[in-house]
Write a protein that holds these residues in place. Structure first.
Motif, PDB file in Angstrom:
ATOM      1  N   PRO A 156      53.615 -48.937  71.051  1.00  0.00           N
ATOM      2  CA  PRO A 156      54.718 -49.854  70.759  1.00  0.00           C
ATOM      3  C   PRO A 156      54.633 -50.456  69.360  1.00  0.00           C
ATOM      4  N   VAL A 157      55.804 -50.601  68.747  1.00  0.00           N
ATOM      5  CA  VAL A 157      55.948 -51.271  67.458  1.00  0.00           C
ATOM      6  C   VAL A 157      57.075 -52.286  67.617  1.00  0.00           C
ATOM      7  N   ALA A 158      56.907 -53.467  67.039  1.00  0.00           N
ATOM      8  CA  ALA A 158      57.875 -54.546  67.247  1.00  0.00           C
ATOM      9  C   ALA A 158      58.589 -54.934  65.959  1.00  0.00           C
ATOM     10  N   PHE A 159      59.897 -55.145  66.071  1.00  0.00           N
ATOM     11  CA  PHE A 159      60.701 -55.735  65.005  1.00  0.00           C
ATOM     12  C   PHE A 159      60.929 -57.202  65.367  1.00  0.00           C
ATOM     13  N   ILE A 160      60.705 -58.105  64.412  1.00  0.00           N
ATOM     14  CA  ILE A 160      60.791 -59.541  64.679  1.00  0.00           C
ATOM     15  C   ILE A 160      61.848 -60.197  63.806  1.00  0.00           C
ATOM     16  N   ASP A 161      62.710 -60.988  64.445  1.00  0.00           N
ATOM     17  CA  ASP A 161      63.700 -61.806  63.753  1.00  0.00           C
ATOM     18  C   ASP A 161      63.290 -63.262  63.963  1.00  0.00           C
ATOM     19  N   TRP A 162      62.915 -63.929  62.866  1.00  0.00           N
ATOM     20  CA  TRP A 162      62.406 -65.301  62.962  1.00  0.00           C
ATOM     21  C   TRP A 162      63.541 -66.316  62.882  1.00  0.00           C
ATOM     22  N   GLY A 182      46.180 -55.749  77.125  1.00  0.00           N
ATOM     23  CA  GLY A 182      45.937 -55.442  75.725  1.00  0.00           C
ATOM     24  C   GLY A 182      46.645 -54.200  75.227  1.00  0.00           C
ATOM     25  N   PHE A 183      46.837 -53.194  76.113  1.00  0.00           N
ATOM     26  CA  PHE A 183      47.488 -51.962  75.660  1.00  0.00           C
ATOM     27  C   PHE A 183      48.977 -52.165  75.364  1.00  0.00           C
ATOM     28  N   MET A 184      49.528 -53.344  75.718  1.00  0.00           N
ATOM     29  CA  MET A 184      50.927 -53.632  75.443  1.00  0.00           C
ATOM     30  C   MET A 184      51.124 -54.426  74.155  1.00  0.00           C
ATOM     31  N   VAL A 185      50.052 -54.742  73.468  1.00  0.00           N
ATOM     32  CA  VAL A 185      50.167 -55.427  72.180  1.00  0.00           C
ATOM     33  C   VAL A 185      50.646 -54.421  71.137  1.00  0.00           C
ATOM     34  N   PRO A 186      51.761 -54.686  70.455  1.00  0.00           N
ATOM     35  CA  PRO A 186      52.271 -53.731  69.458  1.00  0.00           C
ATOM     36  C   PRO A 186      51.256 -53.425  68.366  1.00  0.00           C
ATOM     37  N   ASP A 187      51.316 -52.191  67.869  1.00  0.00           N
ATOM     38  CA  ASP A 187      50.418 -51.770  66.797  1.00  0.00           C
ATOM     39  C   ASP A 187      50.870 -52.282  65.433  1.00  0.00           C
ATOM     40  N   ALA A 188      52.163 -52.591  65.296  1.00  0.00           N
ATOM     41  CA  ALA A 188      52.690 -53.047  64.008  1.00  0.00           C
ATOM     42  C   ALA A 188      53.786 -54.065  64.248  1.00  0.00           C
ATOM     43  N   TRP A 189      53.915 -54.995  63.281  1.00  0.00           N
ATOM     44  CA  TRP A 189      54.929 -56.044  63.323  1.00  0.00           C
ATOM     45  C   TRP A 189      55.810 -55.887  62.095  1.00  0.00           C
ATOM     46  N   LEU A 190      57.077 -55.567  62.306  1.00  0.00           N
ATOM     47  CA  LEU A 190      57.977 -55.276  61.204  1.00  0.00           C
ATOM     48  C   LEU A 190      59.099 -56.307  61.142  1.00  0.00           C
TER      49      LEU A 190
END
Length: 212
Positions: A156-162, A182-190
């Motif tokens: 998983p990779v996550a896109f974040i809108d702050w 822990g396996f559900m924690v995204p590998d990258a934060w975009l």
């Protein structure tokens, strides 16, 4: 005004708390066009909980898939001038939504079956991660997609809108890990790309995934 009806996406816990502090009763709903909108309504007591079926509507869960029937169900899909009822022999409509009933008999919607993926042998439902993300007081929107990984198949990779001050990647990982495996924690934060507004177009996600 006494109540506000929420739906269409993950319900942020800070929003529910704010509504409650104003003396308003938040209600969450689950529905779809094929059932003339609302199917279930309830109080958002936990992630994904959408309450019990409204009068005239029946809900069943078969092999993890939510199925519906009732008085408001559509006649079917029009294909080349012919109506396809899209129902099984018992009159149930398969929604392709994943869910289950909790101990209180309320429906819990987990996400779209088509969105789920396997990472290192573990099943991941992106909507579960998105719900945890929007519960963070600084996050307005979160969208999680699967990307290819040479060892785990997909990750998983996550896109974040702050809507508040951005926090560190370490803090975000810790926030997700507090509620999910822990396996559900995204590998990258975009960063949330400009122009996505409230709903990023599917074409943008496909193009990003191919380029990754």
């Amino acid at each position: 005004m006494r109540e506000l009806l929420l739906g269409g996406a993950a319900i942020p816990a800070p929003l529910v708390a704010q509504m409650t502090s104003l003396g308003l009763m938040p209600k969450v709903s689950y529905g779809l066009s094929e059932m003339a909108s609302q199917v279930c309504t309830g109080v958002p007591t936990a992630p994904g909980v959408v309450g019990k079926p409204l009068p005239g509507r029946e809900v069943s869960v078969v092999d993890g898939e939510i199925q519906l029937r009732g008085e408001t169900l559509f006649c079917g899909y029009l294909n080349d001038g012919v109506i396809d009822p899209a129902l099984n022999a018992e009159g149930w409509f398969a929604t392709r939504d994943k869910g289950h009933f909790n101990a209180d008999g309320a429906l819990v919607v987990e996400g779209r079956l088509d969105n789920g993926f396997i990472s290192g042998g573990e099943n991941i439902q992106p909507e579960s991660i998105e719900q945890r993300l929007v519960d963070h007081p600084s996050i307005a929107q979160g969208l999680v997609v699967a990307v290819p990984h040479p060892e785990w198949g997909e990750r998983p990779v996550a896109f974040i809108d702050w809507h508040g001050e951005a926090v560190s990647e370490q803090a975000l990982s810790a926030w997700v890990r507090e509620a999910l495996p822990g396996f559900m924690v995204p590998d990258a934060w975009l960063a949330w790309p400009p122009g996505w507004a409230l709903n990023p177009p599917a074409s943008s996600l496909l193009s990003w995934r191919r380029s990754s």
